[in-house]
Design a protein around this motif. Sequence first.
Motif, mmCIF file in Angstrom:
data_model
loop_
_atom_site.group_PDB
_atom_site.id
_atom_site.type_symbol
_atom_site.label_atom_id
_atom_site.label_comp_id
_atom_site.label_asym_id
_atom_site.label_seq_id
_atom_site.Cartn_x
_atom_site.Cartn_y
_atom_site.Cartn_z
ATOM 1 N N ASP A 280 100.102 -28.199 68.706
ATOM 2 C CA ASP A 280 99.349 -29.481 68.692
ATOM 3 C C ASP A 280 98.222 -29.642 67.461
ATOM 4 O OD1 ASP A 280 98.075 -27.047 70.054
ATOM 5 O OD2 ASP A 280 96.245 -27.987 70.107
ATOM 6 N N LEU A 281 98.432 -28.421 66.785
ATOM 7 C CA LEU A 281 97.362 -28.394 65.617
ATOM 8 C C LEU A 281 98.332 -28.709 64.214
ATOM 9 C CD1 LEU A 281 95.533 -25.020 65.859
ATOM 10 C CD2 LEU A 281 94.685 -27.389 66.422
ATOM 11 N N ILE A 282 99.794 -28.705 64.653
ATOM 12 C CA ILE A 282 100.556 -28.953 63.173
ATOM 13 C C ILE A 282 100.312 -30.521 62.835
ATOM 14 C CG2 ILE A 282 102.974 -28.998 62.519
ATOM 15 C CD1 ILE A 282 103.438 -26.722 64.348
ATOM 16 N N GLY A 283 100.130 -30.448 61.509
ATOM 17 C CA GLY A 283 100.085 -31.988 60.901
ATOM 18 C C GLY A 283 98.370 -32.368 60.934
ATOM 19 N N PHE A 286 92.380 -29.850 57.961
ATOM 20 C CA PHE A 286 91.775 -28.619 58.139
ATOM 21 C C PHE A 286 90.342 -28.891 58.996
ATOM 22 C CE2 PHE A 286 88.723 -25.298 57.314
ATOM 23 C CZ PHE A 286 89.239 -24.214 57.371
ATOM 24 N N GLN A 287 90.041 -30.149 58.482
ATOM 25 C CA GLN A 287 88.505 -30.588 59.032
ATOM 26 C C GLN A 287 88.617 -30.960 60.610
ATOM 27 O OE1 GLN A 287 87.039 -34.090 57.224
ATOM 28 N NE2 GLN A 287 85.291 -34.162 58.601
ATOM 29 N N LYS A 288 89.920 -31.726 60.902
ATOM 30 C CA LYS A 288 90.114 -32.029 62.240
ATOM 31 C C LYS A 288 90.372 -30.892 63.149
ATOM 32 C CE LYS A 288 91.147 -35.002 65.473
ATOM 33 N NZ LYS A 288 90.028 -35.821 66.263
ATOM 34 N N LEU A 317 93.298 -30.527 53.712
ATOM 35 C CA LEU A 317 94.646 -29.526 53.693
ATOM 36 C C LEU A 317 95.334 -29.809 55.063
ATOM 37 C CD1 LEU A 317 96.549 -27.602 52.181
ATOM 38 C CD2 LEU A 317 95.018 -25.778 53.586
ATOM 39 N N GLU A 318 96.616 -30.032 55.223
ATOM 40 C CA GLU A 318 97.312 -30.111 56.492
ATOM 41 C C GLU A 318 97.746 -28.887 57.129
ATOM 42 O OE1 GLU A 318 100.084 -33.322 56.646
ATOM 43 O OE2 GLU A 318 98.790 -34.912 56.266
ATOM 44 N N ILE A 319 97.803 -28.508 58.147
ATOM 45 C CA ILE A 319 98.270 -27.330 58.682
ATOM 46 C C ILE A 319 99.853 -27.705 58.922
ATOM 47 C CG2 ILE A 319 98.171 -25.870 60.692
ATOM 48 C CD1 ILE A 319 95.294 -26.195 61.032
ATOM 49 N N ARG A 320 100.798 -26.785 58.630
ATOM 50 C CA ARG A 320 101.877 -26.790 58.634
ATOM 51 C C ARG A 320 102.709 -25.873 59.839
ATOM 52 N NH1 ARG A 320 103.508 -26.444 52.239
ATOM 53 N NH2 ARG A 320 102.383 -28.227 51.472
ATOM 54 N N LYS A 321 103.899 -26.115 59.912
ATOM 55 C CA LYS A 321 104.586 -25.277 60.737
ATOM 56 C C LYS A 321 104.849 -23.821 60.099
ATOM 57 C CE LYS A 321 109.133 -24.832 63.525
ATOM 58 N NZ LYS A 321 110.305 -25.265 63.665
ATOM 59 N N ASN A 322 104.917 -22.840 60.976
ATOM 60 C CA ASN A 322 104.737 -21.381 60.354
ATOM 61 C C ASN A 322 103.532 -20.862 59.727
ATOM 62 O OD1 ASN A 322 107.418 -20.922 61.364
ATOM 63 N ND2 ASN A 322 108.172 -22.063 59.545
ATOM 64 N N ASP A 323 102.292 -21.903 59.675
ATOM 65 C CA ASP A 323 101.250 -21.456 59.229
ATOM 66 C C ASP A 323 100.562 -20.546 60.207
ATOM 67 O OD1 ASP A 323 101.344 -22.493 56.811
ATOM 68 O OD2 ASP A 323 99.998 -24.115 57.244
ATOM 69 N N GLN A 324 99.642 -19.747 59.805
ATOM 70 C CA GLN A 324 98.707 -18.899 60.618
ATOM 71 C C GLN A 324 97.299 -19.170 60.304
ATOM 72 O OE1 GLN A 324 100.097 -14.782 60.159
ATOM 73 N NE2 GLN A 324 100.241 -14.805 62.254
ATOM 74 N N ILE A 325 96.411 -19.374 61.625
ATOM 75 C CA ILE A 325 95.094 -19.777 61.058
ATOM 76 C C ILE A 325 94.181 -18.415 61.559
ATOM 77 C CG2 ILE A 325 95.486 -22.318 61.913
ATOM 78 C CD1 ILE A 325 94.462 -21.523 64.666
ATOM 79 N N LEU A 326 93.178 -18.474 60.506
ATOM 80 C CA LEU A 326 92.253 -17.408 60.666
ATOM 81 C C LEU A 326 91.091 -17.847 61.479
ATOM 82 C CD1 LEU A 326 91.210 -14.534 60.155
ATOM 83 C CD2 LEU A 326 90.277 -15.378 57.872
ATOM 84 N N ILE A 327 90.736 -17.385 62.519
ATOM 85 C CA ILE A 327 89.388 -17.764 63.746
ATOM 86 C C ILE A 327 88.429 -16.851 63.790
ATOM 87 C CG2 ILE A 327 91.008 -19.613 64.466
ATOM 88 C CD1 ILE A 327 90.920 -17.800 67.121
ATOM 89 N N LEU A 328 87.363 -17.203 64.114
ATOM 90 C CA LEU A 328 86.206 -16.370 64.490
ATOM 91 C C LEU A 328 85.978 -16.889 65.898
ATOM 92 C CD1 LEU A 328 84.112 -14.224 64.152
ATOM 93 C CD2 LEU A 328 82.484 -16.112 63.140
#
Length: 330
Positions: A280-283, A286-288, A317-328
Motif C-alpha cells: 500500500d506504500l509503494i508509489g 515520502f510526504q504521503k 520522493l516516491e517509494i519503490r518496490k524493494n525499498d525499506q523504510i526507516l521508522i520510529l
Amino acid sequence: MISSILSSFFKRFLIAKLIGIVLLVIIIFGAIIHLIEPENFPTVFDGVWWAIVTAATVGYGDYAPTSFFGRIVGMLLIFIGAGIVTRYFAAISTSTFVTQNAYLEGTSGFHGKKHIIIIGWNERVRETISLLKTPGSILEILLIDDSLEKNPMPGNHFHFIKGDPTRDETLKQANIQDAEMVLVTADQGKDEVHADMITILTLLAIKGLNPTVYTIVEILTTHQIQNAKRGGADEIIQTNRISSLVMVNSLLSHGVSDALLSMLVDLKGVKLQFLDATFDLIGMTFQKASETLLKEGKILIGIKRNEGITINPPLSLEIRKNDQILILKS
C-alpha cells in the motif's frame, strides 16, 4: 551393543550411576528383609521403606528386624548403605563445585539456541550487556574473551567462554551453529590496524562455521570496511567515524552530544527499525507515506534503497518496490 551404550552412559554421568546403585541396593535389601521376616515386613514396599531409612541413618523405628539373620541383613545395610549414600552426596557436592567453577572460569560449553554472542570485553561491552539485560529479560547472552580470568557478570541468561574467538573449537564451544546474532568488538588492547585484522579474522571464522548467522562487527579504520564486507559482515559499526561526527556536531552546535545520547538511550530496543515497504506504500510520495504511517503511531525518518540510506529525503520522493523504510515507533 546395549551394554556398551549403558556403560558409556554411566561413565559419563557419575551421579546417575550412583543413583542407580543406591536404588538397586535399597530394592535388594528391601526384598531380602521381606523374605526373611514376612511377619515384620508384610510387603516388599515395607522392606524398601525400612532399607531407605536405615541406609540414610534416620532410623524411625517403625520397622525393625528381630531375627538373627534379619539383624545381620540390617548391619550389612548400615555398613554398605551409609558408605554409598555418603559417596553419593560427596559426588553431588563435587559435581556442583566443578560445574560452578567451569561456569565461572569459562571452560564449560554452551548448548542453548537463539543466543547472542558478544566477542571481546571492555567497558562498552559491559554497558551494552547492561542495556540488553532489562528486568525480566530472558535473552541468552554469551561472551567470548581470552583476557578475562572469570565470568565478569555471573547471573541468569549470561554465559562466558574463555578462549580465542578466531579458533573453531572456541566458537563451537559457544555453539555458534545455533546462535542468532554475533557482535564482534574491536580489541582496545591493540592498535587500530591490528585490532581490525583480528576482527576480520574472527568474522571469517564465524562465517565459516555458520554462514547464515547475522554478524555485526566494529571496524576502526576506514580501509578495512570493504574487507569486512567481503568477509560477510551483515552490519558494520564505524566507531571512529561515529565519534568524529558527534565531536563535529558538538563543536558546531553545543549540547548536541547530550541530545544524541538521550535519543539513543530512548531508542534502544525495537523503536527504531527498518521495515520492508508494504504494497500500500509503494508509489506513495515520502510526504504521503509519512502521513499514513503517522496515523499508525510510526514516524517515517528515511528510505533505504539498494545500499544507500537517505534520511529525510525530498517530500516528493516516491517509494519503490524493494525499498525499506526507516521508522520510529512511538
